[in-house]
Design a protein around this motif. Sequence first.
Motif, PDB file in Angstrom:
ATOM      1  N   ARG A  50       0.820  -1.218   0.000  1.00 46.85           N
ATOM      2  CA  ARG A  50       0.000   0.000   0.000  1.00 46.85           C
ATOM      3  C   ARG A  50       0.858   1.274   0.000  1.00 46.85           C
ATOM      4  NH1 ARG A  50      -5.633   1.311  -0.561  1.00 46.85           N
ATOM      5  NH2 ARG A  50      -5.859  -0.923  -0.372  1.00 46.85           N
ATOM      6  N   GLU A 131       8.485  -6.638   3.716  1.00 44.07           N
ATOM      7  CA  GLU A 131       7.843  -5.390   4.181  1.00 44.07           C
ATOM      8  C   GLU A 131       6.839  -5.663   5.308  1.00 44.07           C
ATOM      9  OE1 GLU A 131       8.440  -2.244   3.670  1.00 44.07           O
ATOM     10  OE2 GLU A 131       6.591  -1.273   4.330  1.00 44.07           O
ATOM     11  N   THR A 135       7.406  -4.967   9.387  1.00 41.16           N
ATOM     12  CA  THR A 135       6.424  -4.050   9.989  1.00 41.16           C
ATOM     13  C   THR A 135       5.680  -4.711  11.144  1.00 41.16           C
ATOM     14  OG1 THR A 135       6.135  -2.940   7.864  1.00 41.16           O
ATOM     15  CG2 THR A 135       4.407  -2.600   9.496  1.00 41.16           C
ATOM     16  N   SER A 159      -5.481  -7.851   4.550  1.00 43.17           N
ATOM     17  CA  SER A 159      -4.416  -7.072   3.894  1.00 43.17           C
ATOM     18  C   SER A 159      -3.096  -7.837   3.957  1.00 43.17           C
ATOM     19  CB  SER A 159      -4.258  -5.718   4.603  1.00 43.17           C
ATOM     20  OG  SER A 159      -3.804  -5.907   5.927  1.00 43.17           O
ATOM     21  N   GLY A 160      -2.094  -7.328   3.246  1.00 37.36           N
ATOM     22  CA  GLY A 160      -0.763  -7.917   3.366  1.00 37.36           C
ATOM     23  C   GLY A 160      -0.325  -7.918   4.816  1.00 37.36           C
ATOM     24  N   ILE A 161      -0.506  -6.788   5.478  1.00 36.58           N
ATOM     25  CA  ILE A 161      -0.131  -6.677   6.893  1.00 36.58           C
ATOM     26  C   ILE A 161      -0.972  -7.621   7.752  1.00 36.58           C
ATOM     27  CG2 ILE A 161      -0.261  -5.119   8.899  1.00 36.58           C
ATOM     28  CD1 ILE A 161       2.065  -4.273   7.213  1.00 36.58           C
ATOM     29  N   GLY A 181     -13.918  -6.009   5.898  1.00 40.55           N
ATOM     30  CA  GLY A 181     -15.067  -5.264   5.369  1.00 40.55           C
ATOM     31  C   GLY A 181     -16.159  -6.110   4.739  1.00 40.55           C
ATOM     32  N   LYS A 185     -14.488 -11.809   3.318  1.00 39.67           N
ATOM     33  CA  LYS A 185     -13.129 -11.525   3.811  1.00 39.67           C
ATOM     34  C   LYS A 185     -12.937 -12.121   5.208  1.00 39.67           C
ATOM     35  CE  LYS A 185     -11.718  -7.442   1.210  1.00 39.67           C
ATOM     36  NZ  LYS A 185     -11.156  -6.092   1.300  1.00 39.67           N
ATOM     37  N   TYR A 200     -16.668  -5.400  10.159  1.00 41.58           N
ATOM     38  CA  TYR A 200     -16.874  -4.085  10.798  1.00 41.58           C
ATOM     39  C   TYR A 200     -18.012  -3.298  10.161  1.00 41.58           C
ATOM     40  CZ  TYR A 200     -14.139  -2.038   6.906  1.00 41.58           C
ATOM     41  OH  TYR A 200     -13.687  -1.662   5.676  1.00 41.58           O
ATOM     42  N   VAL A 225      -6.111   2.290  10.705  1.00 42.26           N
ATOM     43  CA  VAL A 225      -7.251   3.129  10.312  1.00 42.26           C
ATOM     44  C   VAL A 225      -7.168   4.530  10.937  1.00 42.26           C
ATOM     45  CG1 VAL A 225      -9.768   3.285  10.219  1.00 42.26           C
ATOM     46  CG2 VAL A 225      -8.666   1.053  10.069  1.00 42.26           C
ATOM     47  N   ILE A 246      -0.006   2.152  12.627  1.00 37.51           N
ATOM     48  CA  ILE A 246       0.940   2.020  11.498  1.00 37.51           C
ATOM     49  C   ILE A 246       0.408   2.727  10.250  1.00 37.51           C
ATOM     50  CG2 ILE A 246       2.110  -0.075  12.276  1.00 37.51           C
ATOM     51  CD1 ILE A 246       0.339  -1.564  10.134  1.00 37.51           C
ATOM     52  N   ALA A 247      -0.808   3.219  10.277  1.00 36.03           N
ATOM     53  CA  ALA A 247      -1.342   3.959   9.124  1.00 36.03           C
ATOM     54  C   ALA A 247      -2.601   4.690   9.567  1.00 36.03           C
ATOM     55  CB  ALA A 247      -1.654   3.023   7.965  1.00 36.03           C
ATOM     56  N   LEU A 249      -5.546   5.259   7.419  1.00 31.28           N
ATOM     57  CA  LEU A 249      -6.420   5.160   6.249  1.00 31.28           C
ATOM     58  C   LEU A 249      -7.753   5.877   6.476  1.00 31.28           C
ATOM     59  CD1 LEU A 249      -5.749   1.393   5.430  1.00 31.28           C
ATOM     60  CD2 LEU A 249      -5.218   3.316   3.919  1.00 31.28           C
ATOM     61  N   SER A 271       4.717   3.741  14.430  1.00 28.46           N
ATOM     62  CA  SER A 271       5.988   3.911  13.717  1.00 28.46           C
ATOM     63  C   SER A 271       5.766   3.815  12.220  1.00 28.46           C
ATOM     64  CB  SER A 271       6.998   2.845  14.156  1.00 28.46           C
ATOM     65  OG  SER A 271       6.662   1.597  13.594  1.00 28.46           O
ATOM     66  N   LEU A 273       8.149   2.485   8.923  1.00 20.94           N
ATOM     67  CA  LEU A 273       9.389   1.735   8.688  1.00 20.94           C
ATOM     68  C   LEU A 273      10.318   2.417   7.696  1.00 20.94           C
ATOM     69  CD1 LEU A 273      10.968  -0.950   9.065  1.00 20.94           C
ATOM     70  CD2 LEU A 273       9.549  -1.921   7.250  1.00 20.94           C
ATOM     71  N   HIS A 326      -8.435  -7.777  -2.898  1.00 20.44           N
ATOM     72  CA  HIS A 326      -7.366  -8.773  -2.817  1.00 20.44           C
ATOM     73  C   HIS A 326      -7.341  -9.427  -1.427  1.00 20.44           C
ATOM     74  CE1 HIS A 326      -5.747  -5.050  -1.214  1.00 20.44           C
ATOM     75  NE2 HIS A 326      -4.776  -5.730  -0.622  1.00 20.44           N
TER      76      HIS A 326
HETATM   77  N1  LIG Z   1       3.933   2.082   9.393  1.00 22.83           N
HETATM   78  C1  LIG Z   1       4.570   1.268   8.588  1.00 22.83           C
HETATM   79  O1  LIG Z   1       5.783   1.072   8.724  1.00 22.83           O
HETATM   80  C2  LIG Z   1       3.836   0.541   7.502  1.00 22.83           C
HETATM   81  C3  LIG Z   1       4.498  -0.396   6.692  1.00 22.83           C
HETATM   82  C4  LIG Z   1       3.757  -1.081   5.717  1.00 22.83           C
HETATM   83  C5  LIG Z   1       2.406  -0.797   5.554  1.00 22.83           C
HETATM   84  N2  LIG Z   1       1.821   0.151   6.332  1.00 22.83           N
HETATM   85  C6  LIG Z   1       0.389   0.467   6.173  1.00 22.83           C
HETATM   86  O2  LIG Z   1      -0.376  -0.651   6.537  1.00 22.83           O
HETATM   87  C7  LIG Z   1      -1.592  -0.657   5.795  1.00 22.83           C
HETATM   88  C8  LIG Z   1      -1.762  -1.998   5.141  1.00 22.83           C
HETATM   89  O3  LIG Z   1      -0.779  -2.159   4.148  1.00 22.83           O
HETATM   90  P1  LIG Z   1      -0.894  -3.312   3.077  1.00 22.83           P
HETATM   91  O4  LIG Z   1       0.232  -3.183   2.150  1.00 22.83           O
HETATM   92  O5  LIG Z   1      -1.109  -4.586   3.803  1.00 22.83           O
HETATM   93  O6  LIG Z   1      -2.224  -2.838   2.318  1.00 22.83           O
HETATM   94  P2  LIG Z   1      -3.481  -3.565   1.714  1.00 22.83           P
HETATM   95  O7  LIG Z   1      -3.201  -5.016   1.494  1.00 22.83           O
HETATM   96  O8  LIG Z   1      -3.936  -2.752   0.578  1.00 22.83           O
HETATM   97  O9  LIG Z   1      -4.572  -3.441   2.868  1.00 22.83           O
HETATM   98  C9  LIG Z   1      -5.285  -2.323   3.228  1.00 22.83           C
HETATM   99  C10 LIG Z   1      -6.410  -2.800   4.174  1.00 22.83           C
HETATM  100  O10 LIG Z   1      -6.980  -1.697   4.829  1.00 22.83           O
HETATM  101  C11 LIG Z   1      -8.338  -1.972   5.065  1.00 22.83           C
HETATM  102  N3  LIG Z   1      -8.974  -0.646   5.076  1.00 22.83           N
HETATM  103  C12 LIG Z   1      -8.837   0.335   4.205  1.00 22.83           C
HETATM  104  N4  LIG Z   1      -9.517   1.426   4.555  1.00 22.83           N
HETATM  105  C13 LIG Z   1     -10.096   1.119   5.687  1.00 22.83           C
HETATM  106  C14 LIG Z   1     -10.969   1.805   6.523  1.00 22.83           C
HETATM  107  N5  LIG Z   1     -11.312   3.080   6.292  1.00 22.83           N
HETATM  108  N6  LIG Z   1     -11.412   1.160   7.583  1.00 22.83           N
HETATM  109  C15 LIG Z   1     -11.013  -0.104   7.852  1.00 22.83           C
HETATM  110  N7  LIG Z   1     -10.183  -0.788   7.097  1.00 22.83           N
HETATM  111  C16 LIG Z   1      -9.747  -0.200   6.007  1.00 22.83           C
HETATM  112  C17 LIG Z   1      -8.787  -2.867   3.954  1.00 22.83           C
HETATM  113  O11 LIG Z   1      -9.613  -3.856   4.478  1.00 22.83           O
HETATM  114  P3  LIG Z   1     -11.196  -3.943   4.196  1.00 22.83           P
HETATM  115  O12 LIG Z   1     -11.418  -4.031   2.726  1.00 22.83           O
HETATM  116  O13 LIG Z   1     -11.557  -5.171   4.906  1.00 22.83           O
HETATM  117  O14 LIG Z   1     -11.761  -2.692   4.747  1.00 22.83           O
HETATM  118  C18 LIG Z   1      -7.505  -3.558   3.489  1.00 22.83           C
HETATM  119  O15 LIG Z   1      -7.454  -4.895   3.948  1.00 22.83           O
HETATM  120  C19 LIG Z   1      -1.483   0.469   4.763  1.00 22.83           C
HETATM  121  O16 LIG Z   1      -2.212   1.574   5.217  1.00 22.83           O
HETATM  122  C20 LIG Z   1      -0.008   0.769   4.727  1.00 22.83           C
HETATM  123  O17 LIG Z   1       0.273   2.099   4.362  1.00 22.83           O
HETATM  124  C21 LIG Z   1       2.494   0.805   7.296  1.00 22.83           C
END
Ligand SMILES: NC(=O)c1ccc[n+]([C@@H]2O[C@H](COP(=O)([O-])OP(=O)(O)OC[C@H]3O[C@@H](n4cnc5c(N)ncnc54)[C@H](OP(=O)(O)O)[C@@H]3O)[C@@H](O)[C@H]2O)c1
Length: 338
Positions: A50, A131, A135, A159-161, A181, A185, A200, A225, A246-247, A249, A271, A273, A326
């Motif tokens: 993401r 990644e 994380t 999600s990937g995370i 969501g 899922k 949710y 979130v 960690i995000a 969104l 944090s 990364l 996905h």
């Molecule tokens: N801080 C760090 O170091 C770090 C490192 C890597 C990733 N991240 C963050 O971690 C998040 C996940 O990354 P990813 O690569 O695994 O992404 P991803 O596979 O695209 O997953 C995003 C997830 O967020 C959920 N989502 C989106 N908007 C939402 C909302 N408003 N309310 C609730 N759930 C919501 C979605 O689930 P539903 O469809 O079920 O809602 C989806 O499963 C991203 O935001 C990314 O930027 C942070």
Amino acid sequence: MTLEVISKEMRAVGFDSPGGPDVLTERMMDIPAPGEGDVLIRVLAAGVNRPDALQRAGKYPPPPGASPLPGLEVSGIVVQVGRKVAPDLMGQKVCALANGGGYAEYVVVPAGQCLPVPDGYDMVEAAALPETLFTVWTNLFERAYAVEGDTVLVHGGTSGIGTMAISLCRLFGVKIIVTCGSDDKCKAARDWGATHAINYRTQDFVAEVRELTEGRRCQAVLDMVGGDYVQRNLRCLADDGRHVSIAVLGGSRAEISIAEVMGRRLTLTGSTLRPRSATFKALVADEISAHVWPFVKSGQLRPAMDRIYPLEQAAAAHARMEAGDHFGKIVLKVGEEG
Ligand SMILES: NC(=O)c1ccc[n+]([C@@H]2O[C@H](COP(=O)([O-])OP(=O)(O)OC[C@H]3O[C@@H](n4cnc5c(N)ncnc54)[C@H](OP(=O)(O)O)[C@@H]3O)[C@@H](O)[C@H]2O)c1
């Protein structure tokens, strides 16, 4: 020190100005040169995350000195090492946390951010590990101190995370409740190993967490979130619980009860990364090598794989991620092993 004859130019995918997935286009670029502590990897596959989509949309610029190309994780073969890098890394199959630049045939990565890919482990799957592994490990197990017997709440269960969090929690004896969501899922998350999954959109996750834990609630929440989730997350925490962001969104501002934080001794932390130093990332790689890599070697830790696209279809890969249908990881196939 160089292993194979390397041409001067490589295929890569990048963008000239931020925008939707279609701004991602193929281009020829100079192959980057490793610094004294770096390795040059011939990339076999690159994970899509993401943060790549956020970078492409102009919302997450690369830190100073990082490649302008997206791509935070790769698998591949080390073909050149810097002056201060152990020569025996040469020719090794590795996966690596990159500081950017993974959407290309070659990428330069600090040597300490590489982990060896065991024989027989699929190199496309290996690209999908670093990644989310770095994380989830640093945030859920280090910042939030999740340990065997704990119960944790993780949003974005598919999600990937989220899928990596499920895998690690299973391996380390942590009960994991996720939110997703849709009912489909939720089923996919449970099939992957989540202890419980809450839709949710149709259920109040705060009430559900109380019910599922018989009122005991969770020791930690891993939150992506933000916004109005934060106060609700705090209500899912047991006394002395830890909340890790960690995000954001759902929004970067939150109104919370400080009285609740004080009264129940809650901890709020978080944090990102990508901007951390190479020294920090190498330390995390060492910890992962010691504590998690045995599960990679034994085949017990594999990423949840969604779809694989060729490098030149990175735009389609981003569109799939942003459509949100996905499950687990999307990966770009870049090169062949032979
Ligand atoms: N801080 C760090 O170091 C770090 C490192 C890597 C990733 N991240 C963050 O971690 C998040 C996940 O990354 P990813 O690569 O695994 O992404 P991803 O596979 O695209 O997953 C995003 C997830 O967020 C959920 N989502 C989106 N908007 C939402 C909302 N408003 N309310 C609730 N759930 C919501 C979605 O689930 P539903 O469809 O079920 O809602 C989806 O499963 C991203 O935001 C990314 O930027 C942070």
